[in-house]
Design a protein around this motif. Structure first.
Motif, PDB file in Angstrom:
ATOM      1  N   ARG A 380       0.832  -1.208   0.000  1.00 53.72           N
ATOM      2  CA  ARG A 380       0.000   0.000   0.000  1.00 53.72           C
ATOM      3  C   ARG A 380       0.864   1.254   0.000  1.00 53.72           C
ATOM      4  O   ARG A 380       0.519   2.268  -0.609  1.00 53.72           O
ATOM      5  N   ILE A 381       2.010   1.195   0.699  1.00 52.14           N
ATOM      6  CA  ILE A 381       2.927   2.346   0.700  1.00 52.14           C
ATOM      7  C   ILE A 381       3.552   2.505  -0.683  1.00 52.14           C
ATOM      8  O   ILE A 381       3.673   3.621  -1.205  1.00 52.14           O
ATOM      9  N   ALA A 382       3.923   1.399  -1.299  1.00 52.29           N
ATOM     10  CA  ALA A 382       4.609   1.458  -2.596  1.00 52.29           C
ATOM     11  C   ALA A 382       3.695   1.920  -3.723  1.00 52.29           C
ATOM     12  O   ALA A 382       4.133   2.654  -4.623  1.00 52.29           O
ATOM     13  N   ASP A 383       2.411   1.508  -3.705  1.00 56.12           N
ATOM     14  CA  ASP A 383       1.532   1.905  -4.814  1.00 56.12           C
ATOM     15  C   ASP A 383       0.779   3.198  -4.546  1.00 56.12           C
ATOM     16  O   ASP A 383      -0.010   3.655  -5.385  1.00 56.12           O
ATOM     17  N   GLY A 384       1.017   3.797  -3.369  1.00 55.71           N
ATOM     18  CA  GLY A 384       0.409   5.083  -3.071  1.00 55.71           C
ATOM     19  C   GLY A 384      -0.972   4.991  -2.468  1.00 55.71           C
ATOM     20  O   GLY A 384      -1.580   6.022  -2.157  1.00 55.71           O
ATOM     21  N   THR A 385      -1.502   3.776  -2.295  1.00 59.10           N
ATOM     22  CA  THR A 385      -2.812   3.628  -1.650  1.00 59.10           C
ATOM     23  C   THR A 385      -2.781   4.188  -0.238  1.00 59.10           C
ATOM     24  O   THR A 385      -3.747   4.814   0.222  1.00 59.10           O
ATOM     25  N   VAL A 401       9.399   1.321   0.243  1.00 53.98           N
ATOM     26  CA  VAL A 401       9.443   2.187  -0.928  1.00 53.98           C
ATOM     27  C   VAL A 401       8.155   2.998  -0.981  1.00 53.98           C
ATOM     28  O   VAL A 401       7.060   2.423  -1.000  1.00 53.98           O
ATOM     29  N   PHE A 402       8.287   4.325  -0.997  1.00 50.51           N
ATOM     30  CA  PHE A 402       7.128   5.198  -1.113  1.00 50.51           C
ATOM     31  C   PHE A 402       6.893   5.529  -2.590  1.00 50.51           C
ATOM     32  O   PHE A 402       7.846   5.675  -3.369  1.00 50.51           O
ATOM     33  N   GLN A 403       5.614   5.668  -2.943  1.00 59.15           N
ATOM     34  CA  GLN A 403       5.321   6.107  -4.307  1.00 59.15           C
ATOM     35  C   GLN A 403       5.661   7.571  -4.498  1.00 59.15           C
ATOM     36  O   GLN A 403       6.270   7.963  -5.495  1.00 59.15           O
ATOM     37  N   ASP A 404       5.319   8.409  -3.490  1.00 59.91           N
ATOM     38  CA  ASP A 404       5.524   9.852  -3.654  1.00 59.91           C
ATOM     39  C   ASP A 404       5.514  10.525  -2.284  1.00 59.91           C
ATOM     40  O   ASP A 404       4.544  11.185  -1.913  1.00 59.91           O
ATOM     41  N   LEU A 405       6.602  10.350  -1.528  1.00 59.34           N
ATOM     42  CA  LEU A 405       6.669  10.930  -0.181  1.00 59.34           C
ATOM     43  C   LEU A 405       7.015  12.405  -0.283  1.00 59.34           C
ATOM     44  O   LEU A 405       8.113  12.765  -0.724  1.00 59.34           O
ATOM     45  N   ALA A 406       6.096  13.273   0.137  1.00 55.36           N
ATOM     46  CA  ALA A 406       6.315  14.715   0.063  1.00 55.36           C
ATOM     47  C   ALA A 406       6.701  15.313   1.399  1.00 55.36           C
ATOM     48  O   ALA A 406       7.405  16.323   1.451  1.00 55.36           O
ATOM     49  N   LEU A 407       6.240  14.718   2.506  1.00 54.59           N
ATOM     50  CA  LEU A 407       6.495  15.285   3.833  1.00 54.59           C
ATOM     51  C   LEU A 407       6.871  14.163   4.789  1.00 54.59           C
ATOM     52  O   LEU A 407       6.125  13.198   4.957  1.00 54.59           O
ATOM     53  N   ALA A 408       8.038  14.302   5.438  1.00 50.15           N
ATOM     54  CA  ALA A 408       8.482  13.369   6.469  1.00 50.15           C
ATOM     55  C   ALA A 408       8.480  14.103   7.797  1.00 50.15           C
ATOM     56  O   ALA A 408       9.134  15.139   7.953  1.00 50.15           O
ATOM     57  N   VAL A 409       7.730  13.585   8.763  1.00 51.68           N
ATOM     58  CA  VAL A 409       7.654  14.158  10.108  1.00 51.68           C
ATOM     59  C   VAL A 409       8.390  13.208  11.051  1.00 51.68           C
ATOM     60  O   VAL A 409       8.121  12.006  11.067  1.00 51.68           O
ATOM     61  N   ILE A 410       9.325  13.744  11.818  1.00 52.54           N
ATOM     62  CA  ILE A 410      10.136  12.931  12.725  1.00 52.54           C
ATOM     63  C   ILE A 410       9.866  13.403  14.143  1.00 52.54           C
ATOM     64  O   ILE A 410      10.193  14.534  14.515  1.00 52.54           O
ATOM     65  N   ASP A 411       9.207  12.536  14.929  1.00 55.41           N
ATOM     66  CA  ASP A 411       8.821  12.912  16.285  1.00 55.41           C
ATOM     67  C   ASP A 411       9.909  12.522  17.266  1.00 55.41           C
ATOM     68  O   ASP A 411      10.600  11.525  17.091  1.00 55.41           O
ATOM     69  N   GLU A 412      10.024  13.329  18.332  1.00 55.89           N
ATOM     70  CA  GLU A 412      11.056  13.122  19.348  1.00 55.89           C
ATOM     71  C   GLU A 412      12.397  12.885  18.668  1.00 55.89           C
ATOM     72  O   GLU A 412      13.078  11.891  18.874  1.00 55.89           O
ATOM     73  N   GLN A 413      12.802  13.878  17.854  1.00 53.48           N
ATOM     74  CA  GLN A 413      13.930  13.710  16.961  1.00 53.48           C
ATOM     75  C   GLN A 413      15.243  13.439  17.678  1.00 53.48           C
ATOM     76  O   GLN A 413      16.161  12.859  17.097  1.00 53.48           O
ATOM     77  N   HIS A 414      15.347  13.799  18.970  1.00 54.25           N
ATOM     78  CA  HIS A 414      16.598  13.535  19.678  1.00 54.25           C
ATOM     79  C   HIS A 414      16.821  12.052  19.918  1.00 54.25           C
ATOM     80  O   HIS A 414      17.918  11.639  20.274  1.00 54.25           O
TER      81      HIS A 414
END
Length: 715
Positions: A380-385, A401-414
């Motif tokens: 589902r991640i690969a085909d964009g569903t 593998v992402f089809q089209d990752l536009a935004l990556a949010v990283i929580d508790e980045q430390h």
């Protein structure tokens, strides 16, 4: 600038640097075992790492008096004759008995004292020797305890007049470092000058090689032998090398900024339809801080450049809602968005929140997702569903593998390494990156101070949130603490007790979580005390946390696995054992596990009785404020900002050659020079600037700054 300076992805260093970038085991006379020790103490296995391992001091052995005129209390180098070797007296007694060597030089007598017979057994009466060490007087006799040097008089030249002292490690001796350094200078290549000639002239700085030689081999430079010339020369040499270090860092950062400006992003802007649904399900109006932060993020997303933004807000300030709204904006624009959390507990907490609020399905991926469920999620991640994805470290694995990752949010980045954050951001072609934390780690704070990361701050406290009363207590007052816990439990309190370790360690006296759990269970009853730590099976750990949340246990002994993602409003007391061993960011996060309900909450920081001044000041800051930015600023000041263009997240910013004082004095100079080198248009560069460009490329390679862009982009 030309390609050699401006392109940090250039695959091969200049061959001129080959001798310095080779392994230290390539040096003449350096055996493999010694090379391993040198690499350990120098922090790297290259010849240049050895040369960057600067002496911490220099012992002046130029004072060479006779015994009649010798001043006591200072280092002396003496030419003497052995009168008698006296072995230790036989018999018992406590401690080792010394060997004594009586010596004379015709003007007076002295005694050499040795606790090891290694050197003494080679001595005999009438032998002429040279010794160097600190001369003292005991009663009527001059005494030198275990001389630093002892050689036959004919080899007096082996005792250096100016003797550098390097930091060592077990099994490594100064003589080995000295020999390796001498071999390194024997193959030192002729390097062009990368510093501005005017600066060198005004500050009377030496060249790069001469600066290193001044510190490592001052005896090679005759002009340093007179009077106090070494002191001033050493200060200039250290300042010059510090500026080299800073210039390499600042050029790398200037390159990253320039390439980020030149590298186009893509405009990501939604129509607000999904956001409105999520807000209606949320049921509350966002705070003014949330509205402001989202507007700043939207402006970055809509711009034709890639975003790197920090969203800071204390626990409960609403970071998750802002992240969801930003991610839904990317989905509205037809793209994918992903949120990565450091623990399964926190990731599933986000999943529950997103599932409740989001009008589109949310995919989940973690190490515990196996078999058919994992294959379906990956598909589902690969085909964009799957437009919204939440997960743990599993998200940046090669199989995802992402089809089209536009935004990556990283929580508790430390809680993530720089490399891990970069790997998620690289899952899309032009991915925008939003990192979130309740306390910015010093490394990210440094990025914001130097303009490489924008900041959105949620500074509005949640409605009804009470401050947590924080206090400091010595571990020696354990009986009083247990009595206070009994009173709190009688009032219905639930108590976290955090320990730094899981099992007993031979190298530390910190009480392990398992040992503390056993002690508290014996005192309060086994049915009242739970245990959660990182080495447990995840199901067992989650059951322990669930039992505590439901009130089936009243005390939860844990490690830092509860630092994030644990939301138990009825927990009102946080006890942190050996708090001085934790970072300020961790302490702030752990404190945030209480004070989440309406009842008064408390955080008790237990510390060793012999607490140092710096540690006491750090803990006192927690008592005085709950402001995450103030805490991060103090953390930055006390620990340094980590490595901006690399992977270390604390300590001085990978400044191997620059002290904090040098950073304060020379940072502006280096930053201005770096901007001239990188940002001056080609048709406006004067000849002197153009002439320095190849040399600056060498500088970046020597200081391992040639591939900094990826790390800076990771936040």
């Amino acid at each position: 600038m030309n390609r050699r300076v401006s392109d940090p992805t250039a695959p091969f260093p200049n061959p001129l640097l080959a001798p310095l970038l080779a392994g230290v085991d390539s040096l003449k006379g350096v055996r493999p075992a010694t090379a391993r020790l040198l690499a350990r103490v120098a922090g790297g296995a290259r010849v240049i790492d050895l040369l960057f391992h600067l002496p911490e001091s220099v012992v002046d052995r130029r004072y060479r008096p006779n015994l009649r005129t010798a001043e006591t209390g200072r280092v002396c180098t003496l030419h003497v004759t052995v009168s008698r070797v006296v072995p230790p007296a036989p018999g018992g007694g406590r401690g080792r008995r010394p060997w004594r060597v009586l010596v004379s030089d015709g003007t007076g007598d002295a005694e050499l004292v040795f606790f090891s017979p290694h050197l003494v057994r080679r001595l005999e009466a009438g032998q002429d020797i040279c010794v160097s060490g600190t001369l003292e007087r005991f009663g009527e006799r001059l005494n030198m305890a275990h001389p630093d040097y002892l050689v036959p008089a004919a080899r007096m030249g082996e005792i250096p007049l100016l003797d550098p002292v390097w930091p060592l490690t077990a099994g490594l001796f100064s003589s080995q470092v000295r020999s390796a350094v001498r071999a390194a200078f024997d193959i030192f290549p002729p390097l062009p000058e990368w510093q501005d000639a005017t600066v060198l002239r005004q500050r009377r700085w030496p060249g790069f090689e001469d600066a290193l030689r001044t510190l490592h081999r001052p005896c090679d430079l005759p002009e340093l032998m007179e009077g106090d010339a070494l002191v001033a020369a050493s200060e200039r040499a250290r300042a010059r090398l510090a500026c080299d270090d800073l210039l390499a860092q600042q050029v790398a950062m200037a390159q990253a900024r320039r390439l980020n400006r030149l590298r186009p992003g893509r405009a990501v802007a939604g129509d607000g339809s999904l956001r409105r649904v999520a807000l209606s399900r949320f049921g509350h109006e966002p705070t003014t801080a949330q509205v402001r932060a989202l507007a700043e993020i939207d402006a970055d997303l809509a711009a034709p450049r890639q975003m790197t933004r920090l969203l800071q807000g204390d626990v409960g300030a609403g970071k998750t809602l802002v992240a969801l709204q930003a991610m839904l904006g990317a989905v509205e624009a037809g793209h994918q968005a992903a949120l990565m959390a450091p623990t399964e507990i926190l990731a599933r907490q986000h999943l529950a929140t997103f599932t409740k609020l989001s009008p589109v399905p949310v995919a989940f991926l973690s190490g515990s997702v196996k078999g058919k469920a994992r294959r379906e999620a990956l598909a589902r991640i690969a085909d964009g569903t799957a437009r919204l994805v939440i997960g743990t470290h599993a998200l940046f694995q090669e199989s995802v593998v992402f089809q089209d990752l536009a935004l990556a949010v990283i929580d508790e980045q430390h809680r993530f390494g720089v490399e891990q954050r970069a790997m998620l951001g690289e899952k899309g072609p032009q991915t925008d990156v939003l990192v979130m934390t309740a306390t910015p780690i010093p490394r990210s704070l440094l990025l914001t101070q130097w303009g490489d990361m924008q900041v959105s701050r949620l500074d509005v406290k949640p409605a009804g949130r009470k401050p947590v009363r924080t206090s400091l207590h010595a571990l020696s007052a354990m009986d009083d603490l247990l009595a206070g816990m009994e009173r709190a439990l009688a009032r219905g309190a639930r108590i976290f007790w955090v320990c730094p370790l899981v099992s007993e360690s031979e190298t530390t006296d910190i009480a392990a979580a398992e040992a503390r759990h056993a002690a508290l269970a014996a005192h309060f009853g086994a049915e009242s005390v739970g245990l959660a730590h990182g080495q447990q099976d995840i199901a067992l750990r989650e059951q322990a946390i669930a039992d505590f949340a439901a009130g089936r246990t009243r005390i939860l002994v844990a490690t830092t696995v509860i630092e994030v993602g644990v939301d138990i409003p009825d927990a009102t007391v946080m006890i942190i054992e050996h708090a001085e061993r934790f970072g300020l960011a961790q302490l702030h996060q752990l404190r945030g596990r209480v004070g989440r309900g309406r009842a008064e909450s408390y955080c008790l920081l237990l510390h060793d009785s012999a607490l140092g001044q710096t540690a006491r000041r750090r803990l006192a800051l927690l008592r005085e404020t709950e402001d995450g930015f103030l805490i991060a600023d103090e953390d930055f000041r006390l620990r340094g900002g980590g490595d901006v263009a690399g992977r270390r997240q604390s300590g001085l910013p990978d400044m191997r050659l620059a002290s904090p004082l040098h950073v304060d004095m020379l940072l502006t100079l280096a930053a201005q020079d770096a901007r001239r080198l990188v940002d001056t248009p080609p048709d406006q560069r004067p000849p002197a600037l153009r002439a320095r460009e190849p040399a600056v490329s060498l500088l970046l390679e020597l200081f391992s700054r040639a591939r900094a862009v990826r790390a800076i982009r990771a936040g």
